[in-house]
Write an enzyme that holds these catalytic residues in place. Structure first.
Site, PDB file in Angstrom:
ATOM      1  CG  ASN A   6       7.967  -1.159   1.248  1.00 48.64           C
ATOM      2  OD1 ASN A   6       8.450  -1.681   0.237  1.00 48.64           O
ATOM      3  ND2 ASN A   6       7.506  -1.877   2.265  1.00 48.64           N
ATOM      4  CE  LYS A   8       3.987  -2.877   1.509  1.00 46.98           C
ATOM      5  NZ  LYS A   8       3.026  -3.388   2.438  1.00 46.98           N
ATOM      6  CG  HIS A  94       8.141  -5.193   5.533  1.00 50.42           C
ATOM      7  ND1 HIS A  94       6.966  -5.915   5.446  1.00 50.42           N
ATOM      8  CD2 HIS A  94       7.799  -3.887   5.374  1.00 50.42           C
ATOM      9  CE1 HIS A  94       5.964  -5.082   5.221  1.00 50.42           C
ATOM     10  NE2 HIS A  94       6.443  -3.839   5.178  1.00 50.42           N
ATOM     11  CD  GLU A  96       4.103  -6.766   3.129  1.00 44.25           C
ATOM     12  OE1 GLU A  96       5.006  -6.407   2.338  1.00 44.25           O
ATOM     13  OE2 GLU A  96       3.064  -6.102   3.313  1.00 44.25           O
ATOM     14  CD  GLU A 163       6.047  -0.968   8.286  1.00 45.92           C
ATOM     15  OE1 GLU A 163       5.657  -0.064   7.545  1.00 45.92           O
ATOM     16  OE2 GLU A 163       6.397  -2.084   7.861  1.00 45.92           O
ATOM     17  N   GLY A 169      -1.586  -2.284   5.239  1.00 48.37           N
ATOM     18  CA  GLY A 169      -2.495  -2.553   4.127  1.00 48.37           C
ATOM     19  C   GLY A 169      -3.958  -2.718   4.510  1.00 48.37           C
ATOM     20  CB  SER A 206      -3.085   1.998   6.926  1.00 46.90           C
ATOM     21  OG  SER A 206      -3.340   0.643   6.611  1.00 46.90           O
TER      22      SER A 206
HETATM   23  P1  PGA Z   1       0.977   0.203   3.809  1.00 47.55           P
HETATM   24  O1  PGA Z   1       2.350  -0.602   3.959  1.00 47.55           O
HETATM   25  O2  PGA Z   1       1.307   1.656   3.869  1.00 47.55           O
HETATM   26  O3  PGA Z   1       0.433  -0.210   2.464  1.00 47.55           O
HETATM   27  O4  PGA Z   1       0.101  -0.214   4.931  1.00 47.55           O
HETATM   28  C1  PGA Z   1       3.355  -0.173   4.822  1.00 47.55           C
HETATM   29  C2  PGA Z   1       4.504  -1.146   4.802  1.00 47.55           C
HETATM   30  O5  PGA Z   1       4.259  -2.343   4.660  1.00 47.55           O
HETATM   31  O6  PGA Z   1       5.672  -0.752   4.913  1.00 47.55           O
END
Ligand code: PGA
Length: 245
Positions: A6, A8, A94, A96, A163, A169, A206
């Protein structure tokens, strides 16, 4: 095992060069049982689609609109559009996007239309830190699943990405024992409430080349949704290698 990258809101045409390494890796390992799916920003879907044509790597979008075909929705992209450009996958729900206002009802509408379009849906669920502290993790996961998947007719193309919001993150991952139990909890809901025989649950938050071996020791895990660590080809390949070898 699924490995979903991903990206982003990162990446430009130059970043596509790094795909050479990933393509080479996937060719060498063509017979091994794993799937690599790249979800770059919309602006790169077309170039990506051409670049990974005739390779084992597949393409996904990071979100889409709930309207199946077209409509007066400025700034949006429909499931049919992403499909036509070469996507077989789409990430929906997601955290976000939830933070920016997507609720369970909207997510359900998106899942409905993506499943009509025959896209594989990576449906993200997860609790926030304050929900975790209040011991509400299971309640939150169950609600998100029941509402998100309500009245969906074709459930065989749904992958769940668990998640925890506090893990995205941050470099913090759940305790292996807790994660193992939560994945089984999710699978049981999918089996009991939705009659999905062989549910697939991925973990995201992460994931990196250092912690993946430990995470992959969980036998019920079906893959990983990788954000930050997917932007460097070498790191992402190491994540796949350490899991499959
Ligand atoms: P990350 O993000 O691996 O940077 O923690 C995962 C995600 O948001 O899908």
């Amino acid at each position: 095992m699924y490995f979903i990258a991903n990206w982003k809101m990162y990446g430009d045409l130059k970043s596509l060069n790094s795909m050479k390494k990933v393509i080479r890796f996937s060719k060498i390992n063509i017979k091994k049982k794993f799937k690599i799916v790249y979800c770059p920003p919309y602006t790169l879907l077309d170039s990506f689609s051409k670049k990974i044509n005739k390779t084992k790597i597949e393409l996904g979008a990071q979100n889409c609109h709930f309207e199946l075909y077209n409509g007066p929705y400025t700034g949006s992209i429909s499931p049919t559009m992403i499909k036509k450009i070469g996507c077989k996958y789409v990430i929906i729900g997601h955290s976000e996007n939830r933070l920016e206002g997507e609720n369970d009802n909207l997510i359900n509408k998106k899942i409905k239309s993506c499943s009509k379009c025959n896209l594989n849906i990576i449906f993200c669920i997860g609790e926030s830190l304050s929900e975790k502290k209040k011991n509400m993790t299971r309640k939150v996961l169950k609600t998100q699943l029941l509402k998100g998947l309500s009245k969906i007719r074709f459930l065989n193309k749904i992958l769940i990405a668990y998640e925890p919001v506090w893990s995205i993150g941050t470099g913090v991952i759940p305790k292996i024992k807790d994660l193992e139990k939560d994945i089984i909890f999710i699978k049981n809901i999918l089996k009991n409430n939705f009659k999905i025989k062989n549910p697939k649950v991925l973990y995201g938050g992460s994931v990196n080349d250092k912690n993946v071996k430990n995470l992959a020791s969980i036998s019920s895990i079906d893959g990983f949704l990788v954000g930050g660590a997917s932007q460097k080809a070498k790191k992402f390949i190491d994540i796949v290698k350490k899991t499959i070898n």
